[in-house]
Design a protein around this motif. Structure first.
Motif, PDB file in Angstrom:
ATOM      1  N   VAL A 320       0.829  -1.205   0.000  1.00  0.00           N
ATOM      2  CA  VAL A 320       0.000   0.000   0.000  1.00  0.00           C
ATOM      3  C   VAL A 320       0.869   1.263   0.000  1.00  0.00           C
ATOM      4  O   VAL A 320       0.632   2.199  -0.761  1.00  0.00           O
ATOM      5  N   ASP A 321       1.902   1.269   0.858  1.00  0.00           N
ATOM      6  CA  ASP A 321       2.747   2.466   0.963  1.00  0.00           C
ATOM      7  C   ASP A 321       3.464   2.772  -0.359  1.00  0.00           C
ATOM      8  O   ASP A 321       3.613   3.928  -0.740  1.00  0.00           O
ATOM      9  N   ASP A 322       3.936   1.731  -1.050  1.00  0.00           N
ATOM     10  CA  ASP A 322       4.668   1.953  -2.299  1.00  0.00           C
ATOM     11  C   ASP A 322       3.731   2.110  -3.497  1.00  0.00           C
ATOM     12  O   ASP A 322       4.197   2.175  -4.631  1.00  0.00           O
ATOM     13  N   GLY A 323       2.428   2.101  -3.238  1.00  0.00           N
ATOM     14  CA  GLY A 323       1.476   2.265  -4.343  1.00  0.00           C
ATOM     15  C   GLY A 323       1.408   1.054  -5.258  1.00  0.00           C
ATOM     16  O   GLY A 323       0.914   1.141  -6.375  1.00  0.00           O
ATOM     17  N   ILE A 324       1.930  -0.073  -4.799  1.00  0.00           N
ATOM     18  CA  ILE A 324       1.888  -1.295  -5.621  1.00  0.00           C
ATOM     19  C   ILE A 324       0.438  -1.711  -5.796  1.00  0.00           C
ATOM     20  O   ILE A 324       0.021  -2.088  -6.886  1.00  0.00           O
ATOM     21  N   ILE A 325      -0.339  -1.616  -4.714  1.00  0.00           N
ATOM     22  CA  ILE A 325      -1.782  -1.670  -4.884  1.00  0.00           C
ATOM     23  C   ILE A 325      -2.399  -0.431  -4.235  1.00  0.00           C
ATOM     24  O   ILE A 325      -1.840   0.147  -3.296  1.00  0.00           O
ATOM     25  N   ILE A 326      -3.528  -0.037  -4.795  1.00  0.00           N
ATOM     26  CA  ILE A 326      -4.305   1.048  -4.199  1.00  0.00           C
ATOM     27  C   ILE A 326      -5.488   0.380  -3.514  1.00  0.00           C
ATOM     28  O   ILE A 326      -6.253  -0.338  -4.160  1.00  0.00           O
ATOM     29  N   ALA A 327      -5.578   0.576  -2.201  1.00  0.00           N
ATOM     30  CA  ALA A 327      -6.565  -0.174  -1.429  1.00  0.00           C
ATOM     31  C   ALA A 327      -7.219   0.727  -0.398  1.00  0.00           C
ATOM     32  O   ALA A 327      -6.596   1.647   0.121  1.00  0.00           O
ATOM     33  N   GLY A 328      -8.492   0.457  -0.132  1.00  0.00           N
ATOM     34  CA  GLY A 328      -9.139   1.193   0.943  1.00  0.00           C
ATOM     35  C   GLY A 328     -10.604   1.437   0.649  1.00  0.00           C
ATOM     36  O   GLY A 328     -11.224   0.776  -0.194  1.00  0.00           O
ATOM     37  N   SER A 329     -11.139   2.439   1.353  1.00  0.00           N
ATOM     38  CA  SER A 329     -12.528   2.838   1.161  1.00  0.00           C
ATOM     39  C   SER A 329     -12.658   3.495  -0.209  1.00  0.00           C
ATOM     40  O   SER A 329     -11.657   3.903  -0.806  1.00  0.00           O
ATOM     41  N   PRO A 330     -13.897   3.617  -0.716  1.00  0.00           N
ATOM     42  CA  PRO A 330     -14.075   4.292  -2.016  1.00  0.00           C
ATOM     43  C   PRO A 330     -13.407   5.657  -2.051  1.00  0.00           C
ATOM     44  O   PRO A 330     -12.757   6.024  -3.033  1.00  0.00           O
ATOM     45  N   ARG A 331     -13.504   6.392  -0.972  1.00  0.00           N
ATOM     46  CA  ARG A 331     -12.929   7.731  -0.930  1.00  0.00           C
ATOM     47  C   ARG A 331     -11.409   7.694  -1.069  1.00  0.00           C
ATOM     48  O   ARG A 331     -10.817   8.437  -1.853  1.00  0.00           O
ATOM     49  N   THR A 332     -10.782   6.822  -0.273  1.00  0.00           N
ATOM     50  CA  THR A 332      -9.323   6.669  -0.348  1.00  0.00           C
ATOM     51  C   THR A 332      -8.899   6.284  -1.768  1.00  0.00           C
ATOM     52  O   THR A 332      -7.954   6.853  -2.331  1.00  0.00           O
ATOM     53  N   VAL A 333      -9.613   5.331  -2.338  1.00  0.00           N
ATOM     54  CA  VAL A 333      -9.224   4.806  -3.649  1.00  0.00           C
ATOM     55  C   VAL A 333      -9.404   5.870  -4.737  1.00  0.00           C
ATOM     56  O   VAL A 333      -8.531   6.054  -5.586  1.00  0.00           O
TER      57      VAL A 333
END
Lengths: 427, 260
Positions: A320-333
């Motif tokens: 998540v930190d390196d942006g390898i995946i984008i994950a989270g709530s709809p707002r975060t994403v």
């Protein structure tokens, strides 16, 4: 912005000690690990998931070609695209693609792509990857020294077969054909849009620029690491005097959505762990072959510093930190995805709705949340540009409709066993 | 002495190791190429005029793209010998070079006087598959190439330079060489020699390191059964890199054979 729901069709049941016991998920992975009965179920589930993506409003649904591996179970993506052509209605069929140097003659690819385009009413995106070193050199035995030359020749032959009006002869170095006469020809004229999946080699950018093809950067390591490659691509486009149209690039980014950030971690972390630590467990000596990359690409890679060493193990936090995946709530994403696509100047997002070992109910939730809570909020991006790399299908009113299906046979009880008892992933 | 030669009216610029005088002796290196320190060549040059070209695509030799298959390679060596004014010659070939030397001797029986094949490639035995050298890293490769992978020689082979520029140069050169080798060896090192080996007329010596773990000594039998005038020697305490591992014995055996 345009959105393609992609599926690698990973094998979801590799044992937990896979990385300690075996050196590679690709090329020489033991066949004993594949259970065809589970294979039957997951192929059908995975196709259901891509069909769902069509109904949810994704612009494209995507499949691709890999061999002898548990990372992506589609030796023939055209078979999957054919199944999808009949059970979907709106989405582009993004076949990313066929490794055209592997087919003798590559006319076979021109024919199958033409069939897909005709069956689907002109919804095909034709992808022409060189293919990984694992697939082409190690699994299919292609000599690395001649792979790219063979690829170029196959490309030239396919495009001519699609576009020339008369029968022609083709005297290539690798293909000698007296009569080239494509039946059927593709529905889209002059031919379906071409996307070139690539890893970051310089020659691919030139090739895309020269032919006005779309460049699909299929990294699985996120938008932060991809910046360098994207910049290289746009510099090439600028140097060649091409417009910096965001739709001339696609980027594959892992995205997972849950109601909250906490739930995203709880629900997806085990599957991301499975994908990044088991499905990408590739023996490094299979990842390259001498001559697979050109000397120019090797020199460029060496000059820009030695490649970032892939980590031995990826934690959820790393991913998540390196942006390898984008994950989270709809707002975060939404926020992170907007930033990502803006930084890459990219108009086509390719995102896996399934990752590694995700069970069907989680895939459905992920796809639905993405389609309802993320996609509409990013549609406005790049609206000032024209997308010249999406298919031009027949108008809805002129498209054939498959007859409705009723699988019941008189006298036989019909149970939907598959959906009633979900398989359990390996611990 | 290192020399550059224009071959075939400028089609190739060839880097050659030339030393000694006497009967000509052409040396065809293996997939890794000449190492830069090849003492057995200097030793042989006391009795022979040694000619050791870098195959096009190796070192400073250009025109690799013109040498795409066995026929191209044989024509290249013929052109080289023509341009050097050598009508016939003894030939030593190691590994991939052994395969090419055998092909050269089969295609033109008048050009090769005596033939020495050192752990040659070229055949494939279903029961004894040759491991894939292209999928090996250096330590793994050393374990297959050397009788003693811990020997100073093997250690030198696996040492990578700490200077980034030197490392980059080494990596590029290694890639260049193996790319060219892939034309003859990928994915199975068999380009049809078994159809042609019967033509080899030159008296032939097979030399194998006893603990060759890349091309196992059982392959000597296959060569011996297909080449008419052939005998076979195995050298102890040596692997695939036999002439580097046991240079004295290697040179003695080869000299006796060529002089005899």
């Amino acid at each position: 912005m345009k959105f393609t729901a992609f599926h690698l069709m990973s094998y979801p049941n590799l044992p937990s000690d896979f990385t300690e016991r075996y050196r590679s998920v690709w090329v020489d992975i033991p066949r004993a690990l594949y259970d065809p009965q589970l294979g039957h179920r997951i192929y059908n589930e995975y196709l259901d998931q891509l069909e769902l993506a069509d109904r949810l409003g994704f612009d494209g649904i995507g499949v691709n070609e890999h061999h002898q591996n548990a990372y992506g179970l589609m030796p023939s993506p055209n078979i999957m695209a054919a199944a999808l052509a009949r059970r979907t209605r709106h989405a582009s069929l993004v076949v990313l693609g066929n490794s055209i140097a592997l087919y003798n003659p590559p006319i076979r690819v021109a024919e199958e792509f033409a069939m897909l385009d005709v069956i689907s009413g002109g919804r095909l995106v034709a992808g022409f990857p060189v293919g990984t070193a694992m697939d082409t050199n190690y699994c299919y035995g292609e000599i690395p020294a001649t792979l790219r030359e063979k690829y170029r020749e196959a490309h030239d032959l396919i495009i001519r077969a699609w576009t020339e009006n008369d029968i022609f002869s083709f005297n290539g170095k690798y293909n000698k054909l007296r009569y080239v006469n494509l039946w059927p020809k593709p529905l889209q004229r002059p031919h379906p849009p071409v996307w070139i999946p690539g890893g970051g080699s310089i020659e691919t950018w030139d090739f895309c620029a020269e032919h006005d093809y779309q460049y699909s950067f299929l990294s699985f390591f996120g938008y932060v690491a991809a910046k360098k490659v994207a910049d290289g691509y746009w510099e090439t486009m600028a140097r060649k005097g091409k417009p910096l149209n965001p739709y001339s690039m696609a980027f594959a980014q892992g995205v997972v959505v849950a109601p909250t950030d906490q739930e995203a971690e709880r629900d997806f972390a085990p599957h991301a762990d499975y994908f990044y630590n088991r499905c990408l467990h590739i023996h490094p000596n299979f990842a390259d072959a001498p001559g697979y990359r050109t000397l120019n690409s090797i020199r460029a890679a060496l000059q820009s510093g030695l490649p970032v060493k892939l980590k031995q193990h990826y934690s959820w936090k790393d991913l998540v930190d390196d942006g390898i995946i984008i994950a989270g709530s709809p707002r975060t994403v939404r926020e992170r995805l907007r930033e990502a696509m803006k930084s890459l100047n990219c108009g086509h997002l390719i995102t896996g709705i399934h990752m590694g070992s995700m069970p069907p109910e989680l895939v459905r939730q992920n796809a639905e949340l993405f389609a309802r809570e993320v996609m509409p909020y990013l549609r406005d991006m790049w609206s000032e540009w024209e997308d010249k790399w999406s298919p031009h299908p027949l108008p809805e009113s002129e498209r054939a409709e498959p007859a409705p299906v009723d699988f019941r046979r008189p006298g036989l009880e019909h149970n939907r066993i598959i959906s009633a008892t979900p398989w359990r992933p390996a611990k | 002495m290192r020399a550059q030669h224009q071959i075939g009216g400028g089609r190739w610029q060839v880097e050659l190791e030339l030393c000694g005088s006497g009967d000509p002796l052409l040396y065809l290196h293996g997939a890794g190429g000449l190492l830069g320190v090849d003492p057995f060549l200097a030793e042989l040059s006391k009795d022979f005029k040694v000619i050791a070209p870098h195959l096009p695509g190796y070192g400073e030799s250009t025109g690799g793209e013109l040498v795409e298959d066995v026929v191209d390679a044989c024509l290249f060596y013929h052109q080289l010998l023509d341009d050097l004014g050598i009508a016939s010659t003894n030939v030593i070939g190691h590994s991939m070079g052994g395969m090419l030397a055998a092909e050269l001797a089969a295609l033109d029986v008048h050009r090769v006087k005596k033939l020495v094949l050192v752990s040659p490639a070229g055949f494939w035995l279903e029961q004894h598959p040759i491991p894939d050298p292209f999928a090996m890293d250096l330590p793994e490769l050393a374990a297959h190439l050397f009788h003693d992978p811990k020997s100073p020689l093997a250690q030198m082979f696996t040492t990578i330079p700490s200077d980034p520029q030197q490392l980059a140069d080494m990596y590029v050169e290694r890639t260049k060489r193996l790319t060219q080798a892939s034309r003859f060896l990928w994915p199975i090192p068999d380009r049809g020699l078994k159809k042609r080996a019967w033509r080899i007329a030159a008296p032939t010596l097979l030399v194998w390191g006893e603990s060759d773990r890349l091309i196992p000594p059982v392959y000597a039998g296959e060569f011996a059964s297909r080449i008419r005038n052939c005998r076979s020697v195995t050298i102890k305490h040596a692997g695939h890199m036999v002439m580097y591992e046991q240079p004295e014995e290697f040179v003695r055996i080869v000299r006796d054979f060529l002089k005899g």
